[in-house]
Design a protein around this motif. Structure first.
Motif, PDB file in Angstrom:
ATOM      1  N   GLU A  46      63.516  43.191 -10.621  1.00 52.72           N
ATOM      2  CA  GLU A  46      64.221  43.822  -9.523  1.00 52.72           C
ATOM      3  C   GLU A  46      65.697  43.456  -9.533  1.00 52.72           C
ATOM      4  O   GLU A  46      66.094  42.365  -9.965  1.00 52.72           O
ATOM      5  N   PHE A  47      66.489  44.359  -9.033  1.00 51.08           N
ATOM      6  CA  PHE A  47      67.930  44.163  -8.901  1.00 51.08           C
ATOM      7  C   PHE A  47      68.198  43.119  -7.835  1.00 51.08           C
ATOM      8  O   PHE A  47      67.588  43.126  -6.770  1.00 51.08           O
ATOM      9  N   VAL A  48      69.144  42.219  -8.133  1.00 50.67           N
ATOM     10  CA  VAL A  48      69.551  41.205  -7.163  1.00 50.67           C
ATOM     11  C   VAL A  48      70.982  41.454  -6.694  1.00 50.67           C
ATOM     12  O   VAL A  48      71.247  41.552  -5.491  1.00 50.67           O
ATOM     13  N   SER A  49      71.891  41.578  -7.642  1.00 54.53           N
ATOM     14  CA  SER A  49      73.295  41.709  -7.281  1.00 54.53           C
ATOM     15  C   SER A  49      74.082  42.197  -8.487  1.00 54.53           C
ATOM     16  O   SER A  49      73.611  42.095  -9.630  1.00 54.53           O
ATOM     17  N   ALA A  50      75.268  42.749  -8.235  1.00 56.87           N
ATOM     18  CA  ALA A  50      76.130  43.198  -9.322  1.00 56.87           C
ATOM     19  C   ALA A  50      77.578  43.141  -8.868  1.00 56.87           C
ATOM     20  O   ALA A  50      77.873  43.145  -7.665  1.00 56.87           O
ATOM     21  N   ILE A  51      78.463  43.120  -9.853  1.00 62.54           N
ATOM     22  CA  ILE A  51      79.891  43.045  -9.562  1.00 62.54           C
ATOM     23  C   ILE A  51      80.638  43.916 -10.552  1.00 62.54           C
ATOM     24  O   ILE A  51      80.301  43.972 -11.733  1.00 62.54           O
ATOM     25  N   SER A  52      81.650  44.598 -10.062  1.00 65.65           N
ATOM     26  CA  SER A  52      82.416  45.505 -10.902  1.00 65.65           C
ATOM     27  C   SER A  52      83.310  44.739 -11.875  1.00 65.65           C
ATOM     28  O   SER A  52      83.449  43.525 -11.786  1.00 65.65           O
ATOM     29  N   ARG A  53      83.910  45.469 -12.770  1.00 66.29           N
ATOM     30  CA  ARG A  53      84.642  44.849 -13.863  1.00 66.29           C
ATOM     31  C   ARG A  53      85.772  43.935 -13.403  1.00 66.29           C
ATOM     32  O   ARG A  53      85.996  42.879 -13.990  1.00 66.29           O
ATOM     33  N   ARG A  54      86.458  44.296 -12.353  1.00 59.87           N
ATOM     34  CA  ARG A  54      87.549  43.461 -11.847  1.00 59.87           C
ATOM     35  C   ARG A  54      87.118  42.590 -10.674  1.00 59.87           C
ATOM     36  O   ARG A  54      87.929  41.858 -10.111  1.00 59.87           O
ATOM     37  N   GLY A  55      85.845  42.703 -10.309  1.00 57.51           N
ATOM     38  CA  GLY A  55      85.345  41.895  -9.206  1.00 57.51           C
ATOM     39  C   GLY A  55      85.661  42.448  -7.838  1.00 57.51           C
ATOM     40  O   GLY A  55      85.462  41.760  -6.832  1.00 57.51           O
ATOM     41  N   ILE A  56      86.124  43.684  -7.770  1.00 60.71           N
ATOM     42  CA  ILE A  56      86.515  44.260  -6.484  1.00 60.71           C
ATOM     43  C   ILE A  56      85.295  44.735  -5.694  1.00 60.71           C
ATOM     44  O   ILE A  56      85.231  44.599  -4.475  1.00 60.71           O
ATOM     45  N   GLU A  57      84.334  45.294  -6.396  1.00 63.12           N
ATOM     46  CA  GLU A  57      83.155  45.854  -5.739  1.00 63.12           C
ATOM     47  C   GLU A  57      81.932  44.998  -6.059  1.00 63.12           C
ATOM     48  O   GLU A  57      81.746  44.570  -7.201  1.00 63.12           O
ATOM     49  N   THR A  58      81.105  44.749  -5.060  1.00 56.66           N
ATOM     50  CA  THR A  58      79.858  44.028  -5.249  1.00 56.66           C
ATOM     51  C   THR A  58      78.714  44.766  -4.568  1.00 56.66           C
ATOM     52  O   THR A  58      78.928  45.591  -3.680  1.00 56.66           O
ATOM     53  N   SER A  59      77.502  44.448  -4.997  1.00 60.74           N
ATOM     54  CA  SER A  59      76.317  45.049  -4.410  1.00 60.74           C
ATOM     55  C   SER A  59      75.223  43.996  -4.380  1.00 60.74           C
ATOM     56  O   SER A  59      75.141  43.151  -5.283  1.00 60.74           O
ATOM     57  N   TYR A  60      74.388  44.043  -3.331  1.00 59.02           N
ATOM     58  CA  TYR A  60      73.310  43.076  -3.169  1.00 59.02           C
ATOM     59  C   TYR A  60      72.023  43.777  -2.749  1.00 59.02           C
ATOM     60  O   TYR A  60      72.048  44.758  -2.001  1.00 59.02           O
ATOM     61  N   ALA A  61      70.911  43.228  -3.192  1.00 57.73           N
ATOM     62  CA  ALA A  61      69.632  43.661  -2.665  1.00 57.73           C
ATOM     63  C   ALA A  61      69.530  43.203  -1.218  1.00 57.73           C
ATOM     64  O   ALA A  61      70.077  42.154  -0.844  1.00 57.73           O
ATOM     65  N   ASP A  62      68.846  43.980  -0.403  1.00 56.29           N
ATOM     66  CA  ASP A  62      68.715  43.625   1.009  1.00 56.29           C
ATOM     67  C   ASP A  62      68.094  42.237   1.189  1.00 56.29           C
ATOM     68  O   ASP A  62      68.426  41.521   2.127  1.00 56.29           O
ATOM     69  N   SER A  63      67.213  41.873   0.287  1.00 51.10           N
ATOM     70  CA  SER A  63      66.491  40.606   0.426  1.00 51.10           C
ATOM     71  C   SER A  63      67.381  39.380   0.231  1.00 51.10           C
ATOM     72  O   SER A  63      66.992  38.275   0.606  1.00 51.10           O
ATOM     73  N   VAL A  64      68.568  39.563  -0.352  1.00 48.47           N
ATOM     74  CA  VAL A  64      69.438  38.411  -0.611  1.00 48.47           C
ATOM     75  C   VAL A  64      70.769  38.502   0.116  1.00 48.47           C
ATOM     76  O   VAL A  64      71.571  37.558   0.055  1.00 48.47           O
ATOM     77  N   LYS A  65      71.023  39.595   0.798  1.00 48.09           N
ATOM     78  CA  LYS A  65      72.295  39.752   1.516  1.00 48.09           C
ATOM     79  C   LYS A  65      72.494  38.629   2.522  1.00 48.09           C
ATOM     80  O   LYS A  65      71.587  38.265   3.248  1.00 48.09           O
ATOM     81  N   GLY A  66      73.693  38.074   2.508  1.00 45.88           N
ATOM     82  CA  GLY A  66      74.008  36.987   3.420  1.00 45.88           C
ATOM     83  C   GLY A  66      73.619  35.622   2.893  1.00 45.88           C
ATOM     84  O   GLY A  66      74.024  34.606   3.466  1.00 45.88           O
ATOM     85  N   ARG A  67      72.864  35.577   1.815  1.00 44.62           N
ATOM     86  CA  ARG A  67      72.444  34.288   1.238  1.00 44.62           C
ATOM     87  C   ARG A  67      73.004  34.087  -0.174  1.00 44.62           C
ATOM     88  O   ARG A  67      73.318  32.965  -0.553  1.00 44.62           O
ATOM     89  N   PHE A  68      73.126  35.149  -0.932  1.00 45.39           N
ATOM     90  CA  PHE A  68      73.617  35.072  -2.312  1.00 45.39           C
ATOM     91  C   PHE A  68      75.026  35.656  -2.392  1.00 45.39           C
ATOM     92  O   PHE A  68      75.366  36.607  -1.679  1.00 45.39           O
ATOM     93  N   THR A  69      75.824  35.096  -3.293  1.00 48.55           N
ATOM     94  CA  THR A  69      77.171  35.601  -3.531  1.00 48.55           C
ATOM     95  C   THR A  69      77.423  35.682  -5.023  1.00 48.55           C
ATOM     96  O   THR A  69      77.245  34.695  -5.746  1.00 48.55           O
ATOM     97  N   ILE A  70      77.828  36.855  -5.479  1.00 47.88           N
ATOM     98  CA  ILE A  70      78.160  37.039  -6.882  1.00 47.88           C
ATOM     99  C   ILE A  70      79.668  36.963  -7.048  1.00 47.88           C
ATOM    100  O   ILE A  70      80.424  37.406  -6.176  1.00 47.88           O
ATOM    101  N   SER A  71      80.096  36.400  -8.172  1.00 44.81           N
ATOM    102  CA  SER A  71      81.517  36.337  -8.474  1.00 44.81           C
ATOM    103  C   SER A  71      81.673  36.306  -9.992  1.00 44.81           C
ATOM    104  O   SER A  71      80.698  36.112 -10.721  1.00 44.81           O
ATOM    105  N   ARG A  72      82.894  36.496 -10.435  1.00 48.33           N
ATOM    106  CA  ARG A  72      83.139  36.456 -11.868  1.00 48.33           C
ATOM    107  C   ARG A  72      84.513  35.866 -12.138  1.00 48.33           C
ATOM    108  O   ARG A  72      85.421  35.971 -11.316  1.00 48.33           O
TER     109      ARG A  72
END
Length: 121
Positions: A46-72
């Motif tokens: 299952e999808f958890v999270s993703a981040i765009s090439r420059r790190g401007i856009e992020t996406s999270y699964a509902d189950s992890v929103k507010g608990r997980f943070t993606i960065s690059r």
């Protein structure tokens, strides 16, 4: 093609935190959208999270929103997943993925081997 190696998994108690890292090599890291996926025993990946090439856009699964943070960090060819307030249901093998895509959900073209995260209650 880019090669991906994850690290940072391990055992943790519920409520604890882990930070996963994924280091990429082989091609220009900043050209890739990066994602994190997970697969628990007996379940589909299952999808958890993703981040765009420059790190401007992020996406999270509902189950992890507010608990997980993606960065690059494009200078280090690394994508991170900070996981806080972990729950037993977060137990899974976590894999990072790379794709020369605009859609954060995929499809991704390269995958790492994964790192095990085990959350005990």
């Amino acid at each position: 093609q880019v090669q991906l190696v994850e690290s940072g998994g391990g055992p943790v108690q519920a409520g604890g935190s882990l930070r996963l890292s994924c280091v990429a090599s082989g091609r220009t890291f900043s050209a890739y959208t990066m994602g994190w996926f997970r697969q628990a025993p007996g379940k589909e990946r299952e999808f958890v999270s993703a981040i765009s090439r420059r790190g401007i856009e992020t996406s999270y699964a509902d189950s992890v929103k507010g608990r997980f943070t993606i960065s690059r960090d494009n200078a280090k060819n690394t994508v991170y997943l900070q996981m806080n307030s972990l729950k037993p249901e977060d137990t899974a093998v976590y894999s990072c993925a790379a794709g020369r895509i605009l859609n954060l959900k995929g499809p991704y073209e390269a995958w790492g081997q994964g790192t095990q995260v085990t959350v005990s209650s």
